[in-house]
Design an enzyme around this catalytic site. Structure first.
Site, PDB file in Angstrom:
ATOM      1  N   HIS A  17      -9.695  14.079  39.507  1.00  0.00           N
ATOM      2  CA  HIS A  17      -8.714  13.283  40.290  1.00  0.00           C
ATOM      3  C   HIS A  17      -7.824  14.298  42.178  1.00  0.00           C
ATOM      4  O   HIS A  17      -7.835  13.895  42.544  1.00  0.00           O
ATOM      5  CB  HIS A  17      -8.040  12.434  39.974  1.00  0.00           C
ATOM      6  CG  HIS A  17      -8.278  11.258  39.449  1.00  0.00           C
ATOM      7  ND1 HIS A  17      -8.123   9.725  39.350  1.00  0.00           N
ATOM      8  CD2 HIS A  17      -9.875  11.499  38.036  1.00  0.00           C
ATOM      9  CE1 HIS A  17      -8.939   9.021  38.184  1.00  0.00           C
ATOM     10  NE2 HIS A  17      -9.906  10.487  38.499  1.00  0.00           N
ATOM     11  N   ASP A 109      -4.378   6.989  44.980  1.00  0.00           N
ATOM     12  CA  ASP A 109      -5.144   7.334  44.068  1.00  0.00           C
ATOM     13  C   ASP A 109      -5.501   5.658  43.972  1.00  0.00           C
ATOM     14  O   ASP A 109      -4.970   4.857  43.194  1.00  0.00           O
ATOM     15  CB  ASP A 109      -4.800   8.508  42.564  1.00  0.00           C
ATOM     16  CG  ASP A 109      -6.135   8.642  41.039  1.00  0.00           C
ATOM     17  OD1 ASP A 109      -6.732   7.111  40.760  1.00  0.00           O
ATOM     18  OD2 ASP A 109      -6.223   9.655  41.177  1.00  0.00           O
ATOM     19  N   HIS A 142     -18.242  -5.663  39.800  1.00  0.00           N
ATOM     20  CA  HIS A 142     -18.905  -6.814  39.334  1.00  0.00           C
ATOM     21  C   HIS A 142     -17.872  -6.944  37.770  1.00  0.00           C
ATOM     22  O   HIS A 142     -18.032  -8.024  37.549  1.00  0.00           O
ATOM     23  CB  HIS A 142     -20.499  -6.557  39.098  1.00  0.00           C
ATOM     24  CG  HIS A 142     -20.768  -6.838  40.912  1.00  0.00           C
ATOM     25  ND1 HIS A 142     -21.380  -7.578  41.884  1.00  0.00           N
ATOM     26  CD2 HIS A 142     -21.197  -6.255  41.050  1.00  0.00           C
ATOM     27  CE1 HIS A 142     -21.404  -7.449  42.539  1.00  0.00           C
ATOM     28  NE2 HIS A 142     -21.808  -6.376  42.268  1.00  0.00           N
ATOM     29  N   CYS A 329     -13.879  28.689  34.910  1.00  0.00           N
ATOM     30  CA  CYS A 329     -13.976  29.061  36.484  1.00  0.00           C
ATOM     31  C   CYS A 329     -13.353  28.503  37.456  1.00  0.00           C
ATOM     32  O   CYS A 329     -13.382  27.526  37.402  1.00  0.00           O
ATOM     33  CB  CYS A 329     -15.112  29.369  35.375  1.00  0.00           C
ATOM     34  SG  CYS A 329     -16.369  27.889  36.816  1.00  0.00           S
ATOM     35  N   GLN A 331     -15.143  26.340  39.757  1.00  0.00           N
ATOM     36  CA  GLN A 331     -16.854  26.249  39.186  1.00  0.00           C
ATOM     37  C   GLN A 331     -17.522  26.371  41.001  1.00  0.00           C
ATOM     38  O   GLN A 331     -18.962  26.379  40.417  1.00  0.00           O
ATOM     39  CB  GLN A 331     -16.752  24.781  39.318  1.00  0.00           C
ATOM     40  CG  GLN A 331     -17.873  23.855  39.035  1.00  0.00           C
ATOM     41  CD  GLN A 331     -17.562  23.015  38.112  1.00  0.00           C
ATOM     42  OE1 GLN A 331     -17.987  23.034  36.786  1.00  0.00           O
ATOM     43  NE2 GLN A 331     -18.523  21.464  38.527  1.00  0.00           N
ATOM     44  N   TRP A 349     -17.794  13.329  38.254  1.00  0.00           N
ATOM     45  CA  TRP A 349     -18.412  12.629  39.996  1.00  0.00           C
ATOM     46  C   TRP A 349     -17.824  14.364  40.618  1.00  0.00           C
ATOM     47  O   TRP A 349     -19.668  14.647  41.670  1.00  0.00           O
ATOM     48  CB  TRP A 349     -17.929  11.665  40.424  1.00  0.00           C
ATOM     49  CG  TRP A 349     -18.204  10.939  41.271  1.00  0.00           C
ATOM     50  CD1 TRP A 349     -17.786  11.387  42.525  1.00  0.00           C
ATOM     51  CD2 TRP A 349     -19.209  10.880  42.124  1.00  0.00           C
ATOM     52  NE1 TRP A 349     -17.987  10.957  44.201  1.00  0.00           N
ATOM     53  CE2 TRP A 349     -19.295  11.052  42.997  1.00  0.00           C
ATOM     54  CE3 TRP A 349     -20.808  11.187  41.137  1.00  0.00           C
ATOM     55  CZ2 TRP A 349     -20.575  10.432  44.451  1.00  0.00           C
ATOM     56  CZ3 TRP A 349     -22.013  11.139  42.384  1.00  0.00           C
ATOM     57  CH2 TRP A 349     -22.120  10.449  43.440  1.00  0.00           C
ATOM     58  N   ASN A 350     -17.297  14.669  40.094  1.00  0.00           N
ATOM     59  CA  ASN A 350     -16.822  15.455  40.981  1.00  0.00           C
ATOM     60  C   ASN A 350     -18.240  17.351  41.028  1.00  0.00           C
ATOM     61  O   ASN A 350     -18.965  17.644  41.578  1.00  0.00           O
ATOM     62  CB  ASN A 350     -15.641  16.566  40.540  1.00  0.00           C
ATOM     63  CG  ASN A 350     -14.354  15.643  41.870  1.00  0.00           C
ATOM     64  OD1 ASN A 350     -14.634  15.238  42.269  1.00  0.00           O
ATOM     65  ND2 ASN A 350     -13.704  15.521  40.508  1.00  0.00           N
ATOM     66  N   SER A 351     -17.963  16.862  39.601  1.00  0.00           N
ATOM     67  CA  SER A 351     -19.438  18.451  39.496  1.00  0.00           C
ATOM     68  C   SER A 351     -20.308  18.166  39.936  1.00  0.00           C
ATOM     69  O   SER A 351     -21.273  18.747  40.476  1.00  0.00           O
ATOM     70  CB  SER A 351     -19.756  17.994  37.851  1.00  0.00           C
ATOM     71  OG  SER A 351     -18.410  19.237  37.181  1.00  0.00           O
ATOM     72  N   GLU A 354     -20.723  18.438  43.931  1.00  0.00           N
ATOM     73  CA  GLU A 354     -20.735  19.995  43.727  1.00  0.00           C
ATOM     74  C   GLU A 354     -21.651  20.478  43.434  1.00  0.00           C
ATOM     75  O   GLU A 354     -22.492  21.175  44.392  1.00  0.00           O
ATOM     76  CB  GLU A 354     -19.588  20.388  43.277  1.00  0.00           C
ATOM     77  CG  GLU A 354     -18.094  20.107  43.221  1.00  0.00           C
ATOM     78  CD  GLU A 354     -17.196  20.748  42.121  1.00  0.00           C
ATOM     79  OE1 GLU A 354     -17.544  21.706  41.134  1.00  0.00           O
ATOM     80  OE2 GLU A 354     -16.013  20.117  42.579  1.00  0.00           O
ATOM     81  N   ASP A 370     -17.294   7.282  33.763  1.00  0.00           N
ATOM     82  CA  ASP A 370     -18.635   7.064  34.285  1.00  0.00           C
ATOM     83  C   ASP A 370     -20.037   8.194  34.565  1.00  0.00           C
ATOM     84  O   ASP A 370     -21.035   8.256  35.457  1.00  0.00           O
ATOM     85  CB  ASP A 370     -17.947   7.405  35.849  1.00  0.00           C
ATOM     86  CG  ASP A 370     -17.301   8.289  36.657  1.00  0.00           C
ATOM     87  OD1 ASP A 370     -17.374   9.129  35.641  1.00  0.00           O
ATOM     88  OD2 ASP A 370     -17.444   9.112  37.353  1.00  0.00           O
TER      89      ASP A 370
END
Ligand code: UDX
Length: 452
Positions: A17, A109, A142, A329, A331, A349-351, A354, A370
């Site tokens: 986040h 957030d 939903h 690392c 990333q 989600w970030n990976s 990216e 997720d």
């Protein structure tokens, strides 16, 4: 001198986040606003120095903890977090209100919907920032609305603008609602007051989730996609204006990674990482180890310190020729390296964003929350990777892992995925370039805010 519009940005204290909200903050700063990232004290001890000089101020307020917390303890303290941070945020806003830089707006957030109520007490407006994909959030919405009920009665779920989702494509919090009830409540609560906000930010880009974004827009939600929130130096190598890029909660070992990668051929290395929170079972860890080794490819594997005890004995000696294991690392720097040919990922989600933005095809091995939905989109919608099938025990076997790696990395079989990856990479860059869909959304937000 004209005083800059001051925006507070407050993330939940976990890496997945903090990263997108920090990058969004930097983008807002480039548009001429003053931005303070309000982190909370859980991360005080684990924060590694921000690389480079920062265009964003960082302030730490109390959340009642001073330690490196685990997922479990964060979940167990969701209520305390709300009570303590409501109070310390209010105190911080009061302090700023009598300073040179009173805040005008708060980006909070989505896991902290009550931050809007706190801000409004001081006459400040705000907008939630959704750190997960639009699709995943729509599914949660939903469920919150009751369109679909838990436990699920059907093997697949049909929702507007979405491909049919099987049970194992849904967030683990929905397919297994008894797994982490406080976390499920946290995700459903993010819709408690979201339509009261003036804007709703999504860490995604319109072209990537076109159908979902169009459906949401048709509901008249004031959504703004503002991603991918990746520093420009990675989206476009020509732009060298974004030297500082991260606030790591773990210590990266970049020298070792880059020196090792520099000696490898283009597209020859599998980068493997399961993000900042996921924890693999011991049996799964063993299968993964041998799957990577048997693929006979070079691999760079991030195994967080707390996970390293699960590696087989003598493993490091055995793989010395083919593999490098590090505890963390940078990333983005790794994914941008020409030696990386494939990303074996938990599909955080970030990976996911990216890898899409840097054109790296994926082997999807989702773990929880997720991630299964992201894996579904990676394999079947964006077609930039393969998803590992689990056996009857719920384990990804070494044979399956080896098979999936070969699917992606070998010339012929991975061709379509690699072509699609390049397409998404270009679209991601376009979205963030001047006049692109996300850049326009950010410009419009800042212009309206400054004019308020
Ligand atoms: C979690 C969820 O999995 C994710 O889906 C949700 O949206 C945010 O919270 P996490 O599991 O840590 O986050 O995964 P991810 O979303 O991929 O975020 C990890 C971040 O850490 C990425 O930005 C990645 O670049 C960074 N990272 C990871 C490093 O910088 N170094 C590493 O070695 C590993």
């Amino acid at each position: 001198m004209e005083r800059k519009t001051h925006i507070l940005v407050i993330p939940y204290p976990v890496q997945g986040h903090i990263n997108p909200m920090l990058q969004f903050s930097k983008r807002l700063a480039t548009k001429g606003t003053r931005v303070t990232l309000v982190a909370t004290s859980t991360i005080r001890n684990s924060m590694q120095a921000l690389q480079g000089a920062s265009s964003v101020n960082i302030e730490i307020i109390s959340d009642g903890s001073e330690g490196d917390e685990t997922v479990e303890s964060l979940i167990a303290t969701v209520d305390r977090f709300k009570d303590v941070v409501s109070q310390s945020l209010a105190e911080y806003i009061e302090k700023l209100n009598s300073s040179k830089y009173p805040p005008k707006f708060i980006v909070y957030d989505c896991a902290l919907p009550w931050a809007l109520d706190v801000a409004r007490k001081y006459g400040i407006d705000g907008a939630p920032f959704y750190t997960q994909s639009c699709a995943v959030n729509l599914v949660y919405y939903h469920f919150k609305k009751g369109t679909v009920r838990l436990p699920l009665e059907e093997p697949t779920v049909s929702l507007p603008s979405m491909p049919k989702l099987a049970i194992n494509d849904l967030s683990s919090l929905l397919s297994n609602p008894s797994s982490y009830p406080p976390l499920l409540n946290l995700f459903l609560d993010q819709f408690s007051n979201f339509l009261e906000a003036k804007w709703i930010f999504f860490s995604s880009f319109k072209e990537l989730e076109l159908e979902v974004v169009n459906w949401v827009a048709s509901q008249k939600w004031p959504i703004k996609t503002i991603g991918p929130t990746i520093p420009s130096m990675y989206l476009d190598k020509r732009l060298e204006d974004d030297k500082e890029y991260g606030l790591h909660l773990f210590k990266p070992d970049m020298d070792a990674c880059i020196k090792w990668l520099d000696r490898k051929e283009t597209n020859s290395v599998i980068y493997t990482s399961f993000g900042s929170l996921a924890s693999l079972g011991e049996e799964q860890m063993q299968e993964l180890t041998w799957g990577l080794k048997n693929s006979n490819c070079y691999f760079l594997w991030v195994v967080r310190e707390t996970e390293q005890k699960k590696l087989p004995t003598n493993f490091l000696q055995e793989i010395a020729e083919k593999g490098l294991v590090v505890s963390w690392c940078s990333q983005l720097e790794v994914l941008a390296h020409k030696a990386i040919g494939c990303f074996m990922t938990h599909c955080g989600w970030n990976s996911t964003l990216e890898a899409l933005s840097l054109g790296v095809p994926m082997v999807a091995m989702p773990q929880w929350t997720d991630q299964p939905t992201n894996a579904k989109f990676i394999a079947d919608v964006w077609k930039v990777g393969v998803r590992i099938k689990l056996d009857e025990r719920g384990i990804a076997t070494k044979e399956e892992i080896e098979f999936c790696i070969r699917e992606v990395i070998e010339e012929e079989r991975g061709k379509e995925m690699r072509m699609n990856s390049v397409k998404w990479k270009e679209l991601a860059k376009e979205a963030m370039d001047e006049g692109g869909s996300s850049d326009k959304n950010i410009e419009e937000f800042v212009a309206e805010l400054v004019g308020l």
